[in-house]
Design a protein around this motif. Structure first.
Motif, PDB file in Angstrom:
ATOM      1  N   VAL A 122       0.841  -1.197   0.000  1.00  0.00           N
ATOM      2  CA  VAL A 122       0.000   0.000   0.000  1.00  0.00           C
ATOM      3  C   VAL A 122       0.877   1.248   0.000  1.00  0.00           C
ATOM      4  CG1 VAL A 122      -1.715   1.320   1.324  1.00  0.00           C
ATOM      5  CG2 VAL A 122      -1.905  -1.169   1.144  1.00  0.00           C
ATOM      6  N   LYS A 123       0.536   2.193  -0.876  1.00  0.00           N
ATOM      7  CA  LYS A 123       1.207   3.492  -0.939  1.00  0.00           C
ATOM      8  C   LYS A 123       0.283   4.517  -0.309  1.00  0.00           C
ATOM      9  CE  LYS A 123       4.512   1.915  -3.593  1.00  0.00           C
ATOM     10  NZ  LYS A 123       5.710   1.456  -3.053  1.00  0.00           N
ATOM     11  N   ILE A 124       0.881   5.476   0.418  1.00  0.00           N
ATOM     12  CA  ILE A 124       0.103   6.525   1.072  1.00  0.00           C
ATOM     13  C   ILE A 124       0.628   7.874   0.603  1.00  0.00           C
ATOM     14  CG2 ILE A 124      -0.621   7.529   3.269  1.00  0.00           C
ATOM     15  CD1 ILE A 124       0.040   4.777   4.531  1.00  0.00           C
ATOM     16  N   LYS A 125      -0.299   8.746   0.193  1.00  0.00           N
ATOM     17  CA  LYS A 125       0.059  10.069  -0.302  1.00  0.00           C
ATOM     18  C   LYS A 125      -0.763  11.107   0.434  1.00  0.00           C
ATOM     19  CE  LYS A 125      -0.280  12.808  -4.503  1.00  0.00           C
ATOM     20  NZ  LYS A 125      -0.740  12.811  -5.884  1.00  0.00           N
ATOM     21  N   LEU A 126      -0.119  12.199   0.846  1.00  0.00           N
ATOM     22  CA  LEU A 126      -0.838  13.305   1.469  1.00  0.00           C
ATOM     23  C   LEU A 126      -1.408  14.187   0.368  1.00  0.00           C
ATOM     24  CD1 LEU A 126      -1.586  14.789   4.077  1.00  0.00           C
ATOM     25  CD2 LEU A 126       0.559  16.036   3.879  1.00  0.00           C
ATOM     26  N   ASP A 127      -2.721  14.397   0.397  1.00  0.00           N
ATOM     27  CA  ASP A 127      -3.394  15.173  -0.646  1.00  0.00           C
ATOM     28  C   ASP A 127      -4.419  16.101  -0.007  1.00  0.00           C
ATOM     29  OD1 ASP A 127      -4.354  16.094  -3.085  1.00  0.00           O
ATOM     30  OD2 ASP A 127      -5.554  14.297  -3.471  1.00  0.00           O
ATOM     31  N   ASN A 128      -4.085  17.373   0.084  1.00  0.00           N
ATOM     32  CA  ASN A 128      -4.993  18.391   0.628  1.00  0.00           C
ATOM     33  C   ASN A 128      -5.605  18.008   1.974  1.00  0.00           C
ATOM     34  OD1 ASN A 128      -4.661  20.284  -1.443  1.00  0.00           O
ATOM     35  ND2 ASN A 128      -6.082  19.154  -2.742  1.00  0.00           N
TER      36      ASN A 128
END
Length: 76
Positions: A11-17
């Motif tokens: 699983v990849k986690i990205k911070l988005d707004n």
């Protein structure tokens, strides 16, 4: 009966707004809102208005000799 497969390490986690977006491959599988009060960050990082910033200080001005000083080897 359902088969259960552990995909945690994929699983990849990205911070988005201001939210963490979880994806597996190209598929978004979930999201979670984050706030600065509930997020424990290293002292050199800061969450502000949904964006993550790295804090750094400018390095002190170097007092190193210029490459043309102390020219006793004859190559400069």
């Amino acid at each position: 009966m359902q088969k259960k497969t552990n995909v945690t390490d994929q699983v990849k986690i990205k911070l988005d707004n201001g939210k963490l977006v979880f994806s597996l491959g190209s598929q978004v599988i979930g999201e979670m809102r984050v706030s600065g009060e509930r997020l424990a960050l290293s002292p050199t990082y800061q969450l502000e208005n949904g964006q993550l910033y790295q804090l750094s200080t400018k390095p002190a001005t170097s007092t190193a000799d210029s490459y043309v000083e102390h020219c006793d080897l004859g190559w400069c």
